[in-house]
Design an enzyme around this catalytic site. Structure first.
Site, PDB file in Angstrom:
ATOM      1  N   ASP A  88      -9.689   2.122  -1.931  1.00  0.00           N
ATOM      2  CA  ASP A  88      -8.291   1.676  -1.454  1.00  0.00           C
ATOM      3  C   ASP A  88      -7.384   1.501  -2.786  1.00  0.00           C
ATOM      4  O   ASP A  88      -8.052   1.256  -3.994  1.00  0.00           O
ATOM      5  CB  ASP A  88      -8.134   0.389  -0.719  1.00  0.00           C
ATOM      6  CG  ASP A  88      -9.330  -0.938  -1.118  1.00  0.00           C
ATOM      7  OD1 ASP A  88      -9.718  -0.443  -2.225  1.00  0.00           O
ATOM      8  OD2 ASP A  88      -9.486  -1.448  -0.304  1.00  0.00           O
ATOM      9  N   ASP A  99     -10.771 -11.818   7.064  1.00  0.00           N
ATOM     10  CA  ASP A  99     -10.417 -11.189   8.245  1.00  0.00           C
ATOM     11  C   ASP A  99     -11.051 -10.026   8.915  1.00  0.00           C
ATOM     12  O   ASP A  99     -10.736  -9.482   9.679  1.00  0.00           O
ATOM     13  CB  ASP A  99      -8.799 -11.132   8.179  1.00  0.00           C
ATOM     14  CG  ASP A  99      -8.578  -9.818   7.514  1.00  0.00           C
ATOM     15  OD1 ASP A  99      -9.425  -9.185   6.640  1.00  0.00           O
ATOM     16  OD2 ASP A  99      -7.195  -9.689   7.115  1.00  0.00           O
ATOM     17  N   HIS A 130     -11.675  -6.958   7.220  1.00  0.00           N
ATOM     18  CA  HIS A 130     -11.069  -5.701   6.864  1.00  0.00           C
ATOM     19  C   HIS A 130     -12.388  -5.273   6.083  1.00  0.00           C
ATOM     20  O   HIS A 130     -13.031  -5.840   5.420  1.00  0.00           O
ATOM     21  CB  HIS A 130      -9.945  -5.796   6.357  1.00  0.00           C
ATOM     22  CG  HIS A 130      -9.655  -6.270   4.825  1.00  0.00           C
ATOM     23  ND1 HIS A 130      -8.921  -7.447   4.548  1.00  0.00           N
ATOM     24  CD2 HIS A 130     -10.519  -6.086   3.740  1.00  0.00           C
ATOM     25  CE1 HIS A 130      -9.041  -7.648   3.065  1.00  0.00           C
ATOM     26  NE2 HIS A 130     -10.104  -7.076   2.862  1.00  0.00           N
ATOM     27  N   GLU A 136      -7.051  -3.470   7.716  1.00  0.00           N
ATOM     28  CA  GLU A 136      -6.797  -4.920   8.440  1.00  0.00           C
ATOM     29  C   GLU A 136      -6.846  -4.887   9.785  1.00  0.00           C
ATOM     30  O   GLU A 136      -6.842  -3.681  10.559  1.00  0.00           O
ATOM     31  CB  GLU A 136      -5.110  -5.062   7.965  1.00  0.00           C
ATOM     32  CG  GLU A 136      -5.045  -5.526   6.535  1.00  0.00           C
ATOM     33  CD  GLU A 136      -5.241  -6.651   5.672  1.00  0.00           C
ATOM     34  OE1 GLU A 136      -6.667  -7.125   6.129  1.00  0.00           O
ATOM     35  OE2 GLU A 136      -4.983  -7.056   4.639  1.00  0.00           O
TER      36      GLU A 136
HETATM   37  C1  GLP Z   1     -10.361  -6.780  -0.983  1.00  0.00           C
HETATM   38  C2  GLP Z   1     -10.594  -5.004  -0.997  1.00  0.00           C
HETATM   39  C3  GLP Z   1     -11.897  -5.033  -0.107  1.00  0.00           C
HETATM   40  C4  GLP Z   1     -13.018  -6.039  -0.455  1.00  0.00           C
HETATM   41  C5  GLP Z   1     -12.526  -7.329   0.056  1.00  0.00           C
HETATM   42  C6  GLP Z   1     -13.512  -8.565  -0.318  1.00  0.00           C
HETATM   43  O1  GLP Z   1      -9.129  -6.987  -0.262  1.00  0.00           O
HETATM   44  N1  GLP Z   1      -9.657  -4.240  -0.390  1.00  0.00           N
HETATM   45  O2  GLP Z   1     -12.402  -3.503  -0.519  1.00  0.00           O
HETATM   46  O3  GLP Z   1     -14.362  -5.641   0.277  1.00  0.00           O
HETATM   47  O4  GLP Z   1     -11.177  -7.601  -0.244  1.00  0.00           O
HETATM   48  O5  GLP Z   1     -13.346  -8.861  -1.649  1.00  0.00           O
HETATM   49  P1  GLP Z   1     -14.409  -9.697  -2.318  1.00  0.00           P
HETATM   50  O6  GLP Z   1     -15.707  -9.016  -2.326  1.00  0.00           O
HETATM   51  O7  GLP Z   1     -13.810 -10.125  -3.703  1.00  0.00           O
HETATM   52  O8  GLP Z   1     -14.607 -11.191  -1.337  1.00  0.00           O
END
Ligand code: GLP
Length: 261
Positions: free
Chosen positions: A67, A136, A138, A143
């Protein structure tokens, strides 16, 4: 879905790096799906150490990120393309141009999303996809409410995700972009092996839905229950709400050493 509960991020990094090392030895030109966020960092650190030690090489491998924020300037430190270069790609021996990401600065966003899908397809799809999970539920930036059949497209970020990610933007939620491009849930589901990493108590509700909840667009990661080869790597805090936690632990402990994830 295999659920593996380990002591900490370092152990998680080791188990995931083992799977990636085995893949690369079997298929040196493997296609890796790379995720940003803090969850995969221990995996990347372990892969860097193994590459430095000459145990693995990414010389023929390719990578695709999940992403990207829309509209962040090309040199912005939090642009995911720059993040993945900093935390992983520039630290190992990928060939120039071997790692691609969705173009968050494209003038024609639908065309850029279609081109990204085509690029993944052209190399035969992703062999192993690393995933984190949002609080949440995702994955990528799909989302809640995302179509379970979605492909790479533009999405609006939820307030929750922008609050969660504000720590990367000087704790200013208004500086977090409002939109992103993300591989869709159906795109992610086409990867041949998915390794999802979650650590810490803040992820325990999302993990509970992912592993034991009903499949629903409200918790997008639950679509992974339909995938034939998913490995979920957790620490104790992220696993704390799982009903069958003892079963997952026993199953992994009883697994023969030769059988990877
Ligand atoms: C972000 C990314 C995701 C990631 C998630 C969790 O928003 N777009 O790909 O898995 O949040 O992030 P973290 O591993 O820092 O908790």
């Amino acid at each position: 879905m295999e659920v593996v509960i380990l002591a900490d991020a370092t152990q998680i990094g080791g188990v995931a790096a083992d799977a990636i090392s085995i893949l690369l030895s079997r298929k040196p030109d493997a296609v890796l799906g790379l995720a940003t966020g803090s969850s995969p960092l221990a995996i990347y650190d372990e892969l860097v150490a193994r590459c430095d030690a000459g145990l693995i090489t990414f010389g023929q491998a390719r990578g695709f990120t999940l992403d990207e924020y829309v509209g962040l300037p090309a040199d912005h430190a939090e642009r995911y393309r720059n993040v993945i270069d900093r935390v992983f790609v520039s630290r190992v021996d990928f060939a120039p141009g071997a790692v691609q990401g969705p173009d968050g600065l494209a003038a024609d966003i639908p065309a850029a999303c279609a081109a990204y899908e085509n690029a993944i397809r052209a190399v035969g799809g992703v062999d192993l996809q690393i995933l984190g999970i949002g609080t949440d539920g995702h994955i990528g930036f799909n989302e809640p409410g995302s179509s379970l059949a979605s492909r790479t497209r533009i999405k609006t970020l939820t307030r929750q995700t922008r609050v969660d990610n504000a720590r990367f933007f000087g704790d200013d939620v208004e500086s977090v972009p409002t939109h992103c491009l993300t591989q869709g849930l159906a795109t992610i589901m086409e990867a041949r092996h998915l390794i999802l990493v979650a650590t810490g108590r803040s992820k325990s509700e999302a993990v509970h839905h992912l592993v034991e909840g009903a499949v629903s667009a409200l918790w997008p990661a639950t679509i992974l229950q339909h995938h034939p080869h998913v490995t979920v790597l957790l620490d104790d805090a992220a696993a704390r709400r799982l009903q069958l936690v003892d079963y997952y632990r026993e199953t992994y402990l009883a697994k023969p050493d030769w059988q990877g994830i």
